[in-house]
Structures are given as C-alpha cells and as structure tokens.
Design a protein around this motif. Sequence first.
Motif, PDB file in Angstrom:
ATOM      1  N   MET A  75       0.851  -1.193   0.000  1.00  0.00           N
ATOM      2  CA  MET A  75       0.000   0.000   0.000  1.00  0.00           C
ATOM      3  C   MET A  75       0.885   1.241   0.000  1.00  0.00           C
ATOM      4  SD  MET A  75      -2.925   1.174   2.758  1.00  0.00           S
ATOM      5  CE  MET A  75      -3.905  -0.285   2.430  1.00  0.00           C
ATOM      6  N   SER A  76       0.533   2.232  -0.827  1.00  0.00           N
ATOM      7  CA  SER A  76       1.320   3.454  -0.939  1.00  0.00           C
ATOM      8  C   SER A  76       1.197   4.311   0.321  1.00  0.00           C
ATOM      9  CB  SER A  76       0.865   4.262  -2.159  1.00  0.00           C
ATOM     10  OG  SER A  76       1.015   3.511  -3.340  1.00  0.00           O
ATOM     11  N   LEU A  77       2.214   5.171   0.502  1.00  0.00           N
ATOM     12  CA  LEU A  77       2.162   6.130   1.601  1.00  0.00           C
ATOM     13  C   LEU A  77       0.978   7.059   1.418  1.00  0.00           C
ATOM     14  CD1 LEU A  77       5.898   7.235   2.041  1.00  0.00           C
ATOM     15  CD2 LEU A  77       4.498   6.034   3.730  1.00  0.00           C
ATOM     16  N   PRO A 124       5.848   1.608  -0.595  1.00  0.00           N
ATOM     17  CA  PRO A 124       5.762   0.321  -1.305  1.00  0.00           C
ATOM     18  C   PRO A 124       5.210   0.472  -2.722  1.00  0.00           C
ATOM     19  CG  PRO A 124       4.847   0.145   0.908  1.00  0.00           C
ATOM     20  CD  PRO A 124       5.055   1.593   0.633  1.00  0.00           C
ATOM     21  N   GLY A 125       4.420   1.527  -2.946  1.00  0.00           N
ATOM     22  CA  GLY A 125       3.825   1.717  -4.267  1.00  0.00           C
ATOM     23  C   GLY A 125       4.769   2.324  -5.280  1.00  0.00           C
ATOM     24  N   LEU A 126       5.901   2.889  -4.836  1.00  0.00           N
ATOM     25  CA  LEU A 126       6.875   3.496  -5.738  1.00  0.00           C
ATOM     26  C   LEU A 126       8.266   3.228  -5.176  1.00  0.00           C
ATOM     27  CD1 LEU A 126       7.490   5.199  -8.232  1.00  0.00           C
ATOM     28  CD2 LEU A 126       7.218   7.259  -6.826  1.00  0.00           C
ATOM     29  N   PRO A 127       8.864   2.095  -5.540  1.00  0.00           N
ATOM     30  CA  PRO A 127      10.176   1.717  -5.006  1.00  0.00           C
ATOM     31  C   PRO A 127      11.206   2.826  -5.188  1.00  0.00           C
ATOM     32  CG  PRO A 127       9.225  -0.099  -6.247  1.00  0.00           C
ATOM     33  CD  PRO A 127       8.337   1.087  -6.479  1.00  0.00           C
ATOM     34  N   LYS A 144      10.285  16.362   8.131  1.00  0.00           N
ATOM     35  CA  LYS A 144      10.005  15.259   7.213  1.00  0.00           C
ATOM     36  C   LYS A 144      10.351  15.695   5.796  1.00  0.00           C
ATOM     37  CE  LYS A 144       6.355  13.756  10.334  1.00  0.00           C
ATOM     38  NZ  LYS A 144       4.910  13.622  10.585  1.00  0.00           N
ATOM     39  N   THR A 145      11.229  14.939   5.149  1.00  0.00           N
ATOM     40  CA  THR A 145      11.729  15.304   3.827  1.00  0.00           C
ATOM     41  C   THR A 145      11.526  14.153   2.864  1.00  0.00           C
ATOM     42  OG1 THR A 145      13.440  16.678   4.860  1.00  0.00           O
ATOM     43  CG2 THR A 145      13.723  16.123   2.528  1.00  0.00           C
ATOM     44  N   PHE A 146      10.969  14.450   1.697  1.00  0.00           N
ATOM     45  CA  PHE A 146      10.808  13.426   0.667  1.00  0.00           C
ATOM     46  C   PHE A 146      12.154  13.148   0.021  1.00  0.00           C
ATOM     47  CE2 PHE A 146       6.423  15.215   0.639  1.00  0.00           C
ATOM     48  CZ  PHE A 146       5.757  14.047   0.984  1.00  0.00           C
ATOM     49  N   VAL A 147      12.450  11.882  -0.226  1.00  0.00           N
ATOM     50  CA  VAL A 147      13.702  11.490  -0.865  1.00  0.00           C
ATOM     51  C   VAL A 147      13.404  10.473  -1.957  1.00  0.00           C
ATOM     52  CG1 VAL A 147      15.099  11.887   1.200  1.00  0.00           C
ATOM     53  CG2 VAL A 147      14.106   9.636   0.800  1.00  0.00           C
ATOM     54  N   VAL A 148      14.361  10.341  -2.879  1.00  0.00           N
ATOM     55  CA  VAL A 148      14.221   9.346  -3.934  1.00  0.00           C
ATOM     56  C   VAL A 148      15.588   8.750  -4.233  1.00  0.00           C
ATOM     57  CG1 VAL A 148      14.488  11.056  -5.786  1.00  0.00           C
ATOM     58  CG2 VAL A 148      13.315   8.889  -6.244  1.00  0.00           C
TER      59      VAL A 148
END
Length: 381
Positions: free
Chosen positions: A1-3, A24-27, A39-43
């Motif tokens: 399930m995605s965040l 989990p929805g976008l490895p 809270k920081t988004f990372v890729v």
Amino acid sequence: MSLTDLQIKRLKPPNSGQKTYYDPGLPGFGVRVSQGGSKTFVVVYGKNRQRRSLGRYPELSLSEARILAKRAQADIALEGINAKQPLPLISFDLARERFIADSEARTRERTVDEYRRLLYKHFHFKCQLSELTRDSIASCIERLKSTPSEQQHAFVAIRTMMNWCVKRGFLDISPVPHMAFKSKPRERVLCDRELCILWHRADAFGWPFGQIVQLLILTGQRRGEIVGLRCSWIEDQIIRYPAAFVKNRRPHSVPLGNLAMGIVAKIPGDTDLLFPSRLDRDKPFNGFSKSKAVFDRPLDVEPYTLHDLRRTFSSNMAKLGTPIHVTERILNHVSGSISGVAAVYNRHAYIEEMREAYAMYEKHIQEIIGKHGPDVTSAVR
C-alpha cells in the motif's frame, strides 16, 4: 500500500539520527524523518542508486513529490530533475524581470502591464527562486483577502510567472499552492438617481477621469477599451477597435451616440490616445484607484465599481426594449445569443441597430439627468 498523507502526519521522529520510510507503491521513493521532527521526501534513482532530497513535507505535497520522484528515476534531464544537471541559481527579482520581458513579446500590452503591477506591488521576495516556499507565497496572497478581486488577480499573476519558470527550467515544480477563492456574483446595478449623481460629479471632476466615467456610462464598453481609445480608431462616428486590442481578440466596431461624440470632441490633448498616462504620454491612463477614491469621496451612493456601469448599461438596454443580440453585439460578448455556428455564418455588423439603441439610451440618460438633476446636490456630502 502506498504512503498516504495521514500516515506521513503520524510518523514519529526517531530517538536519534534519521529514519526513512519507503513507499511500497513506488520503489525508491520515501520520506525521511529526522530526530527534530522534520520530514523530507527522498528518492533513490539511477544505476548508481543516487539519493536525492526532493523537498520538505508539507511545503511539498505527497502527490507532487511522487511526480518529482518518477521524473528523477526516469532520468528526464530536460525537465531539470536529473541530479547531474542542477537547477540554475536565479533570484526572484531576475526571474520576474525575465518573465515580464518574455511576456512583452507574446502577450497584449494591457496584460503585461497588469502582470508588472501585480508582481511588483505584492511580491517582494529577496531570495533565490529555488528558496521560495508555498507558505511565503500563500502569506502574500492571504494578506489581500480584504480585496477579493485583487487577491485573485495577484494569485493568477504569480501562478503564471511560476509556471513560466518551470517551463524555462528555473524550477522543478511551481511553489504556488492550490488556492480556492469564493467570489460573490456581481449583481450591482445603479439606479437612475445614482447614474445622475455620477454624471454631475463627472462634469465637475473634469478630465480625464470625469470623461472616462461619462463614456463608461454612455457606451457600456470595458474600462480598458475606453482608456485605451485612440482618435485614429474613430471615423464616421464609429469606434473600430483592432482585434489585437480587444479582450476576446475579435475586431469590434461600435457607433457613438451624439452625446458620447460630443464628449470625445471636447477632450483636450495632442496625442492619439484620448486618455494618456500623466507620466508616459504613449501609455493609457492607469490611475484608477486614486482617482476613483477622490471622485467618490463626496458622493452619498452605495459602493460600486466601474464595471458595475457596464452591467447597469446592459440592464437599462433591456429595460428600454433593446433586442438582446444587439446589446450583446455592443458589449462584444463572445458567448452571447449569437454564438457557435450561428456566429460563424452571421457576419452582419448590426451598426444601424446599435446606433438606434444608443440613440434611445442617450435619450434615457438625458431624461434622468433632467428629472433628478435638481436634487442630486443632496447626495454630495
């Protein structure tokens, strides 16, 4: 399930260091939570599994962060997301100058002037463009809530500029937040006595604003179409607006009644523009706010806008029995009673019909001036 947003809001900071929660929805995509609670988004992307910070939550939304992550993983260099090609450093001031300069080459002069006014009046960011936050822009917009129309126009201007910056590669994504504005439908129509009050006040106020008000009352044209009016556009008592000047980009011809023509004939000046700016004779008058404030100060009338005069004109035309298609031709409405396929095939100019309508309307104006003239002095404080 995605965040989800709810899950991100509930993430607790670790006792020390940082912890990353992957989607989990976008490895490769996740949110990093620091000990301090940020809270920081990372890729993680590319053959070398490069790691990149995308932006802080909630200034960067979850949906926007996912878009950035997908672009980075696809290594779309043209979109400016690839870490190998960092965004150029450019200040907000310089970006604004370039946006205005580019707009001058592809947008109508009146629109560019409005962009310039709004962007320089309401947005004063002394920082790099990439450092702008959604909160800083939202704060500027929210300060204008007492003037809803100006607030919405300022929002459109900054949103247009930021979208332009994204297309030019100065930004990954626009920092302008999604904002909704509740606008109350405009329905103010001035009564005959109020029109008479404004008419006599305009007589006393004089050029240029007084004559602008009187022509707005008599013609039903838009404010910009009156102040931008040029002598060379008037021939045989007909105004012929060029397509490039008109809001809907269609040539617009409208006859002038005798009363309106008399006002035009008495306007002083030695330029093609009937109402040039005081500071630049090659540009039209633009001191509406200050002039109207002084103009309205002694008047005992309910609050109104200059655009209300256009609505009042249309309402009076209906009251006088003018066919709706003639009124709409005068107002140059695209989506009127003659639109779609009918508009394509019906090329009749309706000049004579408009001329008759204006003659009837000017007679009505002269009658109410005579009827209410003796008692309008009581409406001036």
